[in-house]
Design a protein around this motif. Structure first.
Motif, short mmCIF file in Angstrom:
data_model
loop_
_atom_site.label_atom_id
_atom_site.label_comp_id
_atom_site.label_asym_id
_atom_site.label_seq_id
_atom_site.Cartn_x
_atom_site.Cartn_y
_atom_site.Cartn_z
N LYS A 162 0.83 -1.21 0.00
CA LYS A 162 0.00 0.00 0.00
C LYS A 162 0.87 1.26 0.00
N GLN A 163 1.74 1.32 -1.00
CA GLN A 163 2.66 2.45 -1.10
C GLN A 163 1.93 3.69 -1.60
N THR A 164 2.33 4.84 -1.14
CA THR A 164 1.83 6.12 -1.62
C THR A 164 2.65 7.21 -0.96
N LYS A 165 2.36 8.46 -1.29
CA LYS A 165 3.02 9.56 -0.60
C LYS A 165 2.56 9.60 0.85
N PRO A 166 3.43 10.06 1.77
CA PRO A 166 3.08 10.02 3.19
C PRO A 166 1.75 10.67 3.52
N TYR A 167 1.43 11.80 2.87
CA TYR A 167 0.20 12.49 3.25
C TYR A 167 -1.05 11.82 2.68
N HIS A 168 -0.88 10.78 1.83
CA HIS A 168 -2.03 10.05 1.32
C HIS A 168 -2.34 8.82 2.18
N ARG A 169 -1.54 8.56 3.21
CA ARG A 169 -1.79 7.38 4.03
C ARG A 169 -2.94 7.62 4.98
N GLU A 170 -3.59 6.53 5.37
CA GLU A 170 -4.89 6.67 5.99
C GLU A 170 -4.83 7.29 7.38
N ARG A 171 -5.79 8.16 7.61
CA ARG A 171 -6.10 8.67 8.94
C ARG A 171 -7.53 8.30 9.32
N VAL A 172 -8.25 7.79 8.32
CA VAL A 172 -9.58 7.22 8.53
C VAL A 172 -9.52 5.78 8.07
N THR A 173 -9.88 4.83 8.91
CA THR A 173 -9.76 3.42 8.57
C THR A 173 -10.93 2.98 7.70
N ASP A 174 -10.74 1.82 7.05
CA ASP A 174 -11.80 1.27 6.22
C ASP A 174 -13.07 1.02 7.03
N ASP A 175 -12.90 0.61 8.29
CA ASP A 175 -14.07 0.33 9.13
C ASP A 175 -14.89 1.58 9.38
N GLU A 176 -14.23 2.74 9.35
CA GLU A 176 -14.92 4.00 9.59
C GLU A 176 -15.50 4.60 8.32
N PHE A 177 -15.21 3.99 7.18
CA PHE A 177 -15.63 4.54 5.89
C PHE A 177 -16.96 3.94 5.49
N CYS A 178 -17.95 4.76 5.43
CA CYS A 178 -19.26 4.33 4.95
C CYS A 178 -19.28 4.53 3.43
N ILE A 179 -19.26 3.43 2.71
CA ILE A 179 -19.13 3.50 1.26
C ILE A 179 -20.37 4.17 0.67
N PRO A 180 -20.18 5.28 -0.05
CA PRO A 180 -21.34 5.97 -0.61
C PRO A 180 -22.00 5.17 -1.72
N GLU A 181 -23.22 5.53 -2.00
CA GLU A 181 -23.99 4.83 -3.04
C GLU A 181 -23.26 4.85 -4.38
N GLU A 182 -22.57 5.96 -4.67
CA GLU A 182 -21.89 6.10 -5.96
C GLU A 182 -20.78 5.06 -6.16
N LEU A 183 -20.25 4.49 -5.08
CA LEU A 183 -19.16 3.52 -5.19
C LEU A 183 -19.60 2.10 -4.88
N GLN A 184 -20.90 1.86 -4.77
CA GLN A 184 -21.40 0.52 -4.53
C GLN A 184 -21.20 -0.35 -5.77
N PRO A 235 -14.22 11.02 2.92
CA PRO A 235 -13.38 11.58 3.99
C PRO A 235 -11.97 11.92 3.52
N ASN A 236 -11.49 13.06 3.97
CA ASN A 236 -10.18 13.54 3.56
C ASN A 236 -9.06 12.64 4.05
N GLY A 237 -9.27 11.99 5.20
CA GLY A 237 -8.22 11.17 5.79
C GLY A 237 -8.18 9.74 5.30
N LEU A 238 -8.98 9.42 4.30
CA LEU A 238 -9.02 8.07 3.77
C LEU A 238 -7.83 7.85 2.84
N SER A 239 -7.15 6.70 2.96
CA SER A 239 -5.97 6.47 2.12
C SER A 239 -6.38 6.30 0.66
N ILE A 240 -5.41 6.52 -0.22
CA ILE A 240 -5.67 6.39 -1.64
C ILE A 240 -6.09 4.97 -1.98
#
Length: 375
Positions: free
Chosen positions: A188-210, A270-275
């Protein structure tokens, strides 16, 4: 040969470059970012091109500057301070290499234009790699020419000249690139500021991404004053991207370094969600020319780049349009074309300076010559 590391000298990658240059026997002069004018020296008029950059900063409401008059005064000081020192060099100008970090800042731009006026032989830009490498990050730079951030209203993209990556390039190595891609995805490589501050468990997947939605599109925001927006983008590019986002029912992912609301009519994630947490739910991304486009390549998803991007081209990205179905045409997302392009990008332009600084310098100069060659 003299290497002048003149701007952003406290950036770790630039400091490493300067240290390695000294150790390799290349005399290195380091000028800081806030040089003062020499006493009693005559001030030269700032070139029109540099003035236009100042106007661009001001138009984008760059918050670190005040009035336009103040910004122009800063430009005049920076430009003349660098020009005075360059004129004072005893080494023949054609033997001087000016190296700046990234070239996005106003100070960097002033240094570049001063070097052009002074007749400096080579102007080079370096940055952190566009994709992370397995060795320490600070040991790597990506080589760029000074034209990298030139603002071009005609969209005659100098990047496409600087990265002349032909699909028949002999150093292309698809198996090695696929091995790197799997490492990148697994870790899960990426730039440091793209790493998660919001976990997947906290992410409520919006209808648009179902999964039931055939168009799971994510639009990625960018910092409004960065290089991509400042020098290569017209307002029409941004407007078209937002209109396309609404047409596709996209969700909007703000840049992680800024607090930004979603454009009207788009759901924001969420802004803190990883890429990685975002891309695993998407099947297409829209961007101006963000590094996210390359990360989307790693997931094998379609990308629509709405302005100049080094990765924009046939087989790599879909052309900007409101035709959502066209974005998914396999011709715009060709695996072999992307793997060849990424392989050559990493081998020709990612330089490990601790291994061989001379090779790094040669590659920088080669890239500059390619960029300046007649079309």
């Amino acid at each position: 040969m003299v290497i002048i590391v003149c701007v952003e000298s406290l950036v770790p990658g630039m400091r490493l470059f300067a240290d390695m240059a000294n150790h390799s026997g290349h005399p290195t002069v380091i000028w800081n970012d806030n040089l003062e004018l020499l006493p009693n020296a005559r001030l030269e008029p700032v070139p029109k091109e540099c003035v236009s950059v100042v106007q661009r900063f001001f138009d984008l409401k760059h918050e670190s500057y005040g009035s336009l008059d103040h910004l122009e005064a800063c430009c005049n000081t920076h430009y003349n301070a660098y020009l005075q020192r360059m004129d004072g060099l005893t080494t023949p100008k054609e033997q001087v290499i000016l190296v700046v970090w990234g070239s996005v800042s106003l100070v960097s731009r002033c240094a570049i234009y001063a070097a052009k006026t002074a007749g400096i032989g080579t102007i080079l830009c370096v940055e952190s790699p566009l994709l992370p490498e397995q060795k320490p990050r600070t040991s790597w730079i990506v080589t760029l020419d000074a034209t990298y951030y030139e603002y071009n209203k005609n969209h005659e993209n100098p990047l496409l000249r600087y990265f002349p990556i032909g699909f028949g390039d002999p150093i292309a190595d698809i198996p090695a690139m696929e091995e790197y891609r799997q490492w990148w995805l697994t870790n899960k490589q990426t730039k440091p500021y793209h790493r998660e501050r919001v976990t997947d468990d906290e992410f409520c997947i919006p209808e648009e991404l179902q999964p039931s939605n055939p168009y799971r599109v994510v639009t990625f925001g960018q910092i409004y004053y960065d290089a991509a927006r400042m020098f290569q983008v017209e307002q029409g590019d941004l407007d078209l991207m937002i209109e396309a986002s609404r047409t596709a029912g996209a969700v909007y992912k703000p840049h992680p370094l800024i607090d930004e609301s979603s454009p009207p009519g788009l759901t924001v994630v969420p802004n803190g969600l990883s890429i990685h947490s975002v891309l695993k739910h998407a099947n297409c991304t829209l961007t101006i020319n963000s590094n996210v486009g390359l990360e989307t390549f790693m997931y094998g998803l379609p990308v629509v780049a709405f302005s100049d991007a080094i990765y924009r081209g046939p087989g790599l990205t879909a052309p900007p349009s409101l035709d959502v179905s066209d974005w998914y045409d396999p011709l715009h997302c060709d695996y072999n074309s992307r793997m060849i392009w990424l392989s050559v990008l990493r081998q020709r332009h990612h330089v490990h300076v601790e291994d061989n600084l001379d090779a790094a310098i040669d590659r920088l100069v080669e890239g500059r010559e390619i960029a300046n060659a007649p079309s």
